[in-house]
Motif scaffolding. Structure first.
Motif, short mmCIF file in Angstrom:
data_model
loop_
_atom_site.label_atom_id
_atom_site.label_comp_id
_atom_site.label_asym_id
_atom_site.label_seq_id
_atom_site.Cartn_x
_atom_site.Cartn_y
_atom_site.Cartn_z
N UNK A 24 0.84 -1.21 0.00
CA UNK A 24 0.00 0.00 0.00
C UNK A 24 0.87 1.26 0.00
N UNK A 25 2.01 1.20 0.70
CA UNK A 25 2.93 2.34 0.72
C UNK A 25 3.61 2.49 -0.63
N UNK A 26 4.10 1.36 -1.17
CA UNK A 26 4.82 1.40 -2.44
C UNK A 26 3.95 1.85 -3.60
N UNK A 27 2.65 1.52 -3.55
CA UNK A 27 1.75 1.92 -4.63
C UNK A 27 1.18 3.31 -4.42
N UNK A 28 1.46 3.91 -3.26
CA UNK A 28 0.97 5.26 -2.99
C UNK A 28 -0.41 5.31 -2.38
N UNK A 29 -1.00 4.15 -2.13
CA UNK A 29 -2.32 4.11 -1.50
C UNK A 29 -2.24 4.67 -0.07
N UNK A 30 -1.12 4.41 0.58
CA UNK A 30 -0.84 4.99 1.89
C UNK A 30 0.36 5.91 1.74
N UNK A 31 0.26 7.09 2.33
CA UNK A 31 1.39 8.03 2.22
C UNK A 31 1.75 8.58 3.59
N UNK A 32 2.84 9.32 3.61
CA UNK A 32 3.37 9.86 4.86
C UNK A 32 2.29 10.52 5.71
N UNK A 33 2.26 10.13 6.97
CA UNK A 33 1.32 10.71 7.92
C UNK A 33 -0.01 10.01 8.03
N UNK A 34 -0.32 9.14 7.09
CA UNK A 34 -1.59 8.39 7.17
C UNK A 34 -1.57 7.51 8.41
N UNK A 35 -2.69 7.48 9.11
CA UNK A 35 -2.75 6.66 10.33
C UNK A 35 -3.18 5.24 9.99
N UNK A 36 -2.67 4.33 10.78
CA UNK A 36 -3.05 2.92 10.67
C UNK A 36 -4.00 2.59 11.80
N UNK A 37 -4.79 1.55 11.64
CA UNK A 37 -5.64 1.13 12.76
C UNK A 37 -4.77 0.76 13.96
N UNK A 38 -5.30 0.87 15.14
CA UNK A 38 -4.55 0.45 16.31
C UNK A 38 -4.28 -1.05 16.20
N UNK A 39 -3.29 -1.50 16.94
CA UNK A 39 -2.94 -2.92 16.93
C UNK A 39 -4.16 -3.76 17.30
N UNK A 40 -4.88 -3.32 18.32
CA UNK A 40 -6.06 -4.07 18.77
C UNK A 40 -7.17 -4.04 17.73
N UNK A 41 -7.38 -2.87 17.11
CA UNK A 41 -8.44 -2.75 16.12
C UNK A 41 -8.15 -3.62 14.90
N UNK A 42 -6.89 -3.61 14.45
CA UNK A 42 -6.53 -4.43 13.30
C UNK A 42 -6.69 -5.91 13.62
N UNK A 43 -6.28 -6.30 14.82
CA UNK A 43 -6.45 -7.70 15.24
C UNK A 43 -7.93 -8.08 15.23
#
Length: 126
Positions: A24-43
């Motif tokens: 997602x980072x390499x394709x530009x779908x995610x870029x600098x500063x974008x937040x990721x789900x919390x570890x618990x939320x992603x789990x």
């Protein structure tokens, strides 16, 4: 950001998460500063162990793809564009090696393979 976990893939779940976030980072779908789900939320979203997502986030952080800020979350880190290009080139090289090996298995000549690439790339054969 979609992450799809597959039981039919030989990679462990944490590696599947890592590969998909990196992609997602390499394709530009995610870029600098974008937040990721919390570890618990992603789990919870992926229905996997918190330990699994924690391991994925730790490796992503050690690889320089994300930064984690206590109390705020995890975010996509600033990426060196030359380094990203090198990583993309490495991925292309790995896929080309796989294609060449498959081509040899079916006795496809270099010329036939090149013709196929040119057609798929959209260039004339001239």
């Amino acid at each position: 950001m979609d992450i799809i976990i597959s039981n039919s893939v030989k990679d462990p779940i944490y590696q599947q998460i890592i590969k998909q976030i990196k992609n997602h980072v390499l394709t530009g779908e995610l870029s600098e500063g974008d937040s990721l789900p919390s570890i618990r939320q992603l789990a919870k979203d992926l229905q996997v162990s918190v330990i699994t997502t924690k391991r994925a986030y730790e490796e992503l952080e050690s690889d320089g793809f994300i930064v984690s800020i206590v109390g705020k979350g995890s975010f996509i880190a600033s990426q060196n564009q030359e380094l990203l290009k090198e990583r993309r080139l490495k991925i292309i090289e790995e896929k080309l090696i796989e294609i060449i090996e498959e081509s040899k298995l079916v006795h496809l000549s270099k010329e036939e393979l090149m013709e196929m690439i040119l057609i798929l790339y959209g260039d004339d054969l001239k």
